[in-house]
Enzyme design. Structure first.
Site, short mmCIF file in Angstrom:
data_model
loop_
_atom_site.label_atom_id
_atom_site.label_comp_id
_atom_site.label_asym_id
_atom_site.label_seq_id
_atom_site.Cartn_x
_atom_site.Cartn_y
_atom_site.Cartn_z
N GLU A 1 13.90 2.24 -0.04
CA GLU A 1 12.86 2.80 -0.90
C GLU A 1 11.65 3.14 -0.04
O GLU A 1 11.53 2.65 1.09
CB GLU A 1 12.44 1.79 -1.98
CG GLU A 1 11.66 0.61 -1.42
CD GLU A 1 11.21 -0.40 -2.47
OE1 GLU A 1 11.81 -0.45 -3.54
OE2 GLU A 1 10.25 -1.14 -2.17
N GLY B 1 6.07 -6.13 -6.59
CA GLY B 1 5.77 -5.87 -5.19
C GLY B 1 6.83 -4.98 -4.56
O GLY B 1 7.88 -4.71 -5.15
N CYS B 2 6.55 -4.53 -3.34
CA CYS B 2 7.45 -3.59 -2.67
C CYS B 2 8.79 -4.23 -2.30
O CYS B 2 9.86 -3.73 -2.69
CB CYS B 2 6.78 -2.99 -1.45
SG CYS B 2 6.06 -4.20 -0.30
N TYR B 3 8.76 -5.33 -1.58
CA TYR B 3 10.00 -6.03 -1.25
C TYR B 3 10.72 -6.49 -2.53
O TYR B 3 11.94 -6.30 -2.65
CB TYR B 3 9.72 -7.25 -0.37
CG TYR B 3 9.44 -6.99 1.08
CD1 TYR B 3 10.34 -6.27 1.88
CD2 TYR B 3 8.31 -7.51 1.70
CE1 TYR B 3 10.10 -6.07 3.23
CE2 TYR B 3 8.05 -7.30 3.04
CZ TYR B 3 8.94 -6.59 3.82
OH TYR B 3 8.71 -6.40 5.15
#
Length: 347
Positions: free
Chosen positions: A313, A148-150
C-alpha cells in the site's frame, strides 16, 4: 458540497489530504490550520497545489472550524482529543489520522503514547477507521479514529482468514514482517530521516515493541471474535512512499484443503480498493504509489501448512489520508471512491 477543515496542514498527511480533496467533486477545503505558517498561502508552501488550493493557513484559535461539516486532524497524537468534544457539540464530524481514538483502552493508550487520554468518554462511540471492516459503523459515525498505516496492511492481509471466527490458521503465532518508506516518520527534521542516514540502508526498529502492535491485535481480535496474538517487526527502507507487509500464518490441520486464493478473491470481490493478484504474484510498492489501492498476493510454498500473504500500500494514501477521504465519503453518503480513483504513479 462538504465543507472541510484540516487541522495540521503542513505535514505529509496534511498535504496528501489537500492533494486528494483538491480533486474531490463533492468537497471543498475551507480552512487549513498551522500556528507557525499562519497567513501563508497553502500553495506557497506546496507549489504542487498551485491553481488547485487557494486557501491560506490560519491559527487554530482564529479558524471557525465549527462552521465546517467535517474536520480532519492531521496532527501529532494528543491534539484531536483536546478539540474533538467542542467540535462534536457544534455538529461537526471529526476524523482523526493520529492515534487518539484508535485504542479502546485508555490505559493501553497511555502506556504506548506516554500521555493520559483527556476524553475517555468519547472512546466508546469512536469508530475505527478501516472501511473494509467497519463500513456500516462509519456511515453512522460522527467521530472516527483512522487505522494506522502498518495496521491497515496487516489487518487487510489477514481479514479473510479470521473474519467471523474462522478456524483456518493458528491465531496465536502470527508474524508480520513489515517495511515502510521514510515518509512514515512524518515531515520533521530528524537524523534518521536524512538522506545520508536512510539512503542505501535497511534496518529493523522497535523490535521490542511498536505502538502499532496493540492496535493491530485489537483490530484482529475484533475481526476474529477472540484473542489474536501477532509478532510485528517494522523496518525502514530507503524509499519515500510505500509499505510492504509479509505476513506468515500457520494453517490448521483441519483447514489444509482450503483454497486460500479463492477465499481472498471472494472476500474482496466487491472492494473497490483491494486488489487480490493472481496466484504466484509478487506485488511491488511502486504498483500502488500515489493511489488508495491495496494489492494482496497469497502464497503457500510447497502446498504445505505455511501461508504467506504479501500486502502493499501507499502509507500516505490508503495508509492515511486516502483512507480518511474514503471514510469521509461514507460518512456523508458520497460514492466511496469519490476523489480517489487515482492511477498509481510509474516509474
Amino acid at each position: 458540497m462538504i465543507k472541510v477543515g484540516i487541522v495540521g496542514g503542513t505535514g505529509y498527511t496534511g498535504v496528501e489530504l489537500l492533494r486528494l480533496l483538491a480533486g474531490h467533486p463533492g468537497a471543498e477545503v475551507v480552512a487549513v490550520t498551522s500556528r507557525k505558517e499562519a497567513g501563508m498561502k497553502v500553495a506557497e508552501m506546496f507549489p504542487s497545489l498551485r491553481g488547485r488550493v487557494d486557501v491560506a493557513f490560519s491559527t487554530p484559535d482564529e479558524t471557525p472550524l465549527e462552521q465546517c461539516d467535517v474536520v480532519f486532524f492531521a496532527t501529532p497524537h494528543g491534539v484531536a482529543m483536546a478539540q474533538a468534544r467542542e467540535l462534536l457539540a457544534a455538529g461537526v464530524k471529526v476524523i482523526d489520522l493520529a492515534a487518539d481514538f484508535r485504542l479502546k483502552d485508555p490505559a493501553v493508550f497511555q502506556q504506548w503514547y506516554a500521555m493520559e487520554h483527556s476524553c475517555t468518554d468519547l472512546l466508546a462511540e469512536a469508530v475505527y477507521g478501516l472501511p473494509e471492516v467497519n463500513r456500516d459503523a462509519i456511515r453512522a459515525a460522527r467521530l472516527v479514529g483512522m487505522a494506522g498505516c502498518y495496521p491497515t496492511s496487516v489487518q487487510l492481509g489477514l481479514l479473510p482468514l479470521l473474519e467471523g471466527g474462522k478456524q483456518l490458521i493458528d491465531t496465536q503465532t502470527l508474524i508480520a514482517d513489515c517495511k515502510s518508506g521514510v515518509s512514515g516518520a512524518g515531515r520533521k527534521a530528524e537524523v534518521g530521516a536524512l538522506l545520508a542516514e536512510a539512503g542505501d540502508n535497511f534496518k529493523a526498529y522497535a523490535v521490542k515493541g511498536h505502538r502499532h502492535s496493540p492496535e493491530i491485535e485489537q483490530g484482529l481480535s475484533a475481526i476474529h471474535g477472540g484473542p489474536v496474538k501477532l509478532t510485528f517487526v517494522p523496518h525502514l527502507t530507503p524509499m519515500i512512499r510505500g509499505i510492504h507487509s509479509t505476513i506468515y500464518a500457520r494453517i490448521k490441520p483441519e483447514a489444509l484443503d482450503t483454497d486460500f486464493q479463492s477465499l481472498f478473491e471472494q472476500r474482496y470481490a466487491g472492494e473497490h480498493f483491494v486488489d487480490v493478484l493472481p496466484a504466484g504474484s509478487h506485488p511491488e510498492t511502486r504498483s500502488v504509489r500515489g493511489s488508495n489501492t491495496v494489492r494482496i498476493a497469497v502464497h503457500r510454498p510447497g502446498n504445505g501448512d505455511l501461508l504467506i500473504i504479501l500486502v502493499v500500500e501507499d502509507n500516505l494514501v490508503k495508509g492515511a489520508s486516502g483512507q480518511a477521504v474514503q471514510t469521509m465519503n461514507l460518512m456523508f453518503g458520497q460514492p466511496e471512491n469519490a476523489g480517489l480513483d487515482i492511477v498509481p504513479l510509474l516509474p
